[in-house]
Design an enzyme around this catalytic site. Structure first.
Site, PDB file in Angstrom:
ATOM      1  CB  THR A   1      -0.935   0.028   1.228  1.00  0.00           C
ATOM      2  OG1 THR A   1      -1.781  -1.129   1.197  1.00  0.00           O
ATOM      3  CG2 THR A   1      -1.810   1.277   1.219  1.00  0.00           C
TER       4      THR A   1
ATOM      5  CG  PHE B   1       0.094   4.715   3.671  1.00  0.00           C
ATOM      6  CD1 PHE B   1      -1.108   4.854   4.355  1.00  0.00           C
ATOM      7  CD2 PHE B   1       0.633   3.450   3.525  1.00  0.00           C
ATOM      8  CE1 PHE B   1      -1.756   3.737   4.882  1.00  0.00           C
ATOM      9  CE2 PHE B   1      -0.007   2.335   4.035  1.00  0.00           C
ATOM     10  CZ  PHE B   1      -1.204   2.473   4.715  1.00  0.00           C
TER      11      PHE B   1
END
Length: 276
Positions: free
Chosen positions: A172, A174
């Protein structure tokens, strides 16, 4: 008071893991929604926001692209976090004891092989960190959670099996956001993020993108989404390699500006080392 970084979710969530890894010196502040994360920084309850924008398995995070331009915050950094999934049980439990494992809907399919091999039924929880907390509260050896190691540490669970995901690539990305707008060059490899709307003329997007190609600027991301509830009002979100002070980036943005009704730079920041 210690500096704070806000994130969406409960303590032990992967967004919390991102805060822990990227800003270990800061106190993590859990928030219920992405809007609450942004408001915490806007009002001074937190100094920074940690917001997920995309995942290698599931694509972009819904609503984030809409929220960023309206937030008034600036991107000052990015962080890539590997999503390692672990089987967490109450103290004294073993894998053989576990009959059910709870986690978020998107995590369960990533552990299919492990769950099937061990005869464990996957159960849906609204949040993986919440699953860990509720397993700890229940104290039942037959029930476990699929979550981060950090969640296990926070809620006092045993690590029954580590990194059980089927594929070792789920990451992921960010964005770290601040009230302060730091446009300085802080690394050799910089990224710049901006949103824009093209003018209502034929081939406007094609012509606007041409400036990046002719000036040798690498665009790593380009996404479109509707704004204002209209099928004709399309806004674009883009990431490029480089800094606005770079001559080739300057020329590309000047050409883009000519074909746009709106151009808003959301931030320029060092590229995460995992990007390379």
């Amino acid at each position: 008071m210690a500096a704070r970084i806000a994130f969406q979710g409960e303590l032990g969530a992967y967004s919390h893991q991102a805060c822990h890894d990227a800003r270990p010196e800061m106190e993590a502040l859990p928030c219920r929604t992405f809007e609450d994360v942004i408001e915490a920084v806007q009002t001074g309850k937190a100094d920074l926001a940690m917001l997920p924008v995309e995942n290698t398995t599931y694509g972009r995070v819904a609503d984030i692209h809409r929220l960023l331009p309206e937030s008034g915050l600036s991107i000052i950094d990015e962080a890539f976090v590997r999503v390692h999934i672990n089987l967490l049980g109450v103290p004294g439990a073993t894998i053989a004891d576990v009959k059910e494992a709870y986690s978020h809907l998107v995590l369960l399919p990533q552990c299919t092989s492990f769950l099937q091999e061990n005869g464990i039924r996957g159960r849906v929880s609204p949040d993986n960190a919440r699953a860990a907390r509720e397993v700890a509260e229940a104290g039942d050896k037959s029930v476990a959670a699929l979550a981060s190691e950090l969640a296990g540490e926070i809620y006092g669970l045993d690590l029954l099996a580590r990194h059980i995901e089927d594929h070792d690539h789920n990451t992921t990305r960010f964005l770290i956001m601040s009230r302060d707008h730091d446009m300085s060059r802080r690394a050799e490899h910089m990224m710049t993020t901006f949103v824009f709307q093209v003018r209502n003329i034929p081939a406007a997007l094609y012509k606007a993108m041409g400036g990046f190609a002719t000036n040798g600027v690498n665009m790593t991301k380009l996404e479109s989404y509707m704004v204002g509830g209209s099928f004709t009002a399309t806004q674009f979100y883009a990431d490029i390699e480089g800094h606005p002070d770079d001559r080739n980036v300057q020329l590309a943005l000047e050409e883009l500006d000519y074909f746009t009704d709106m151009l808003n730079i959301l931030g320029t920041y060092p590229a995460d080392h995992l990007r390379d």
